[in-house]
Write an enzyme that holds these catalytic residues in place. Structure first.
Site: not given
Length: 538
Positions: A82, A169
């Site tokens: 996805h 991150p």
């Protein structure tokens, strides 16, 4: 009425049950939130959570979930089918009941502000909360996904709406916003998957392409065959049920199926739905078939039957309708008493409940008796000539009775704000000013409650006059008692307005309220006399 918001956060974790359960626990343990569904996907590596609550609660629930995700999800190692760009990838807020889209957009902004400040994570606003048109659609916001995010954030056009501008991150970024409730809906076809898909292409907004759009807006769909049902289905997402309601899609499928000489065998709702969507369907069939249905539960039953929602599985409204799932018993200690208990409470050595609660109860009895007589007249063969009059007035009297009952308890708490002001300190001029302001506000609340009783009762007179004129003569005395009870209830509420308004300092407010209250009290005497005069001729 209670505001209900749905929140559907999607997290980039669909395999680790400990993480999935920890996020669910955080939502479930947030006061005011009801977790409705947890839908993990291993191949997508994504879990979709659905929960509802009041505005403040859903913000807290979303922050609590984000807090767990910040601790347990690391986007640097995430891979899945996805599209995604954040640990909490998207977090939409959806209006369900008694709340606007604009309010939900503001809720999204409050959530983003709170979460970004606490967790130091960035947010984009999308859909109805977007502050830039180019950020409105999710695919545009998420373009390039997580892997392109670090470079993208260097572009001033893609500065986060909330939180740090620098790339985080472990988290990535979250898109939050407001959108309409999405209804997943399937219509059963006694045909092939090819035929079902053909119907879907005719109906879905995208159709067969730009040169051949479909009939219905805000609809995505396709056709498939479900082996366990041994039927094909037109499976759709209704992105905005106000634009294309459930019943419009269902009737359109029936039209398309008829053209192909195949049968429709009911439908199913996947997941949950807002009550409004089924009431809209019921109202459509009521008008189409000239039915007389006014009670909510019967409207829901009609929608279930006409849409064939029990065709492949039992459709239980208590499990499928959001408002019913999160419903709490009303806090009405007086209204929930027995008649004996209520009268004994009034007779007790306490100031509340008193005349205000008694007045609301009498007004409710008045409209209730009118409703009863109308219902005993409607549908009786010998009164068919007046059926239209009863159909017109039953819903009014029925609904006003329901609205007057809560006023019984509302009156007992009407003075709470005033009493809070009375207990405030008054040593300094500032404290005296604050105390006076609080007491004045409390008096206005104490006035508005009985004034509300008067307003509700006042709406019943025209209907009650028609019931007197056309109702079952055998119920004459019931209508007489109803008229007297309603007049007395309005008069009693009027006395409560008068006794409190004398201490109001705002003269403009006082004049305005007295003008309205005097007019309603006068009208109640005149209308009661009119009802009794009509009945005297029987």
């Amino acid at each position: 009425m209670k505001k209900i918001v749905e929140c559907v956060p999607n997290f980039s974790e669909g395999r680790d049950e400990a993480v999935i359960n920890a996020i669910a626990h955080a939502i479930r343990e947030t006061k005011g939130c009801t977790l409705l569904d947890v839908d993990p996907g291993k191949s997508t590596h994504r879990t979709v959570y659905t929960f509802v609550g009041d505005p403040d609660s859903v913000i807290e629930g979303a922050v609590a979930a984000a807090r767990v995700a910040k601790e347990k999800i690391d986007m640097r190692v995430h891979k899945g089918e996805h599209p995604r760009f954040g640990a909490m990838d998207v977090c939409p807020f959806i209006p369900v009941a008694n709340i606007t889209m604009e309010e939900c957009a503001d809720i999204a902004k409050q959530f983003a502000k709170k979460a970004s400040e606490e967790l130091n994570i960035p947010f984009f606003l999308y859909e109805e909360a977007a502050e830039h048109d180019y950020r409105r659609k999710l695919p545009d916001v998420r373009k390039g996904e997580y892997e392109a995010l670090e470079e993208r954030l260097k572009d001033p056009r893609w500065k986060p709406d909330f939180g740090p501008s620098e790339f985080v991150p472990t988290w990535g970024i979250t898109a939050t916003g407001a959108r309409m409730f999405l209804i997943a809906y399937n219509v059963n076809i006694l045909g092939t998957s090819n035929q079902a898909h053909r119907i879907a292409l005719n109906l879905r907004e995208a159709g067969r392409g730009d040169d051949d759009p479909g009939r219905l807006k805000e609809v995505k769909g396709m056709g498939w065959f479900v082996d366990e049902y041994n039927m094909a289905q037109v499976t759709v997402n209704l992105n905005n049920y106000n634009t294309t309601p459930i019943h419009v899609l269902f009737e359109a499928v029936k039209e398309e199926a008829k053209a192909l000489n195949i049968a429709v065998a009911g439908s199913e709702i996947v997941g949950i739905v807002p009550l409004e969507s089924l009431i809209m369907a019921a109202d459509y069939y009521i008008e189409k078939e000239n039915l007389f249905i006014y009670e909510e539960d019967q409207k829901v039953r009609l929608a279930i039957e006409r849409l064939g929602l029990n065709s492949v599985a039992v459709f239980n409204p208590q499990d499928k309708i959001i408002e019913y799932i999160v419903a709490e018993p009303p806090e009405e200690p007086l209204a929930n008493l027995t008649v004996r208990g209520f009268i004994e409470e009034i007779a007790a050595r306490t100031s509340a409940p008193g005349g205000g609660s008694a007045s609301a109860a009498m007004a409710a009895v008045g409209t209730g008796l009118g409703s009863m007589v109308a219902k005993l007249t409607q549908g009786v063969r010998k009164f068919e000539a007046v059926d239209s009059h009863m159909r017109k007035n039953i819903p009014t009297l029925h609904e006003l009775t329901k609205q007057l009952i809560p006023m019984i308890d509302a009156d007992t708490s009407a003075f709470n704000e005033y009493m809070e002001g009375l207990r405030m300190p008054r040593a300094t001029e500032a404290e005296k000013t604050a105390r006076t302001a609080k007491m004045q506000a409390g008096l206005k609340t104490a006035i508005n409650i009985p004034l509300g009783t008067m307003r509700l009762g006042d709406k019943a007179w025209d209907a009650l006059c028609e019931v007197a004129r056309y109702g079952n003569p055998a119920s004459k005395s019931d209508t007489q008692v109803g008229a007297r009870a309603l007049e007395t209830g309005i008069w009693g509420a009027y006395q409560n307005v008068l006794i409190n308004i004398k201490d109001i300092h705002d003269e403009d407010y006082k004049i305005k309220i007295l003008e309205e209250a005097n007019a309603m009290e006068k009208r109640s005497r005149e209308k009661c006399a009119e009802v009794l005069a009509i009945l005297d001729q029987i």
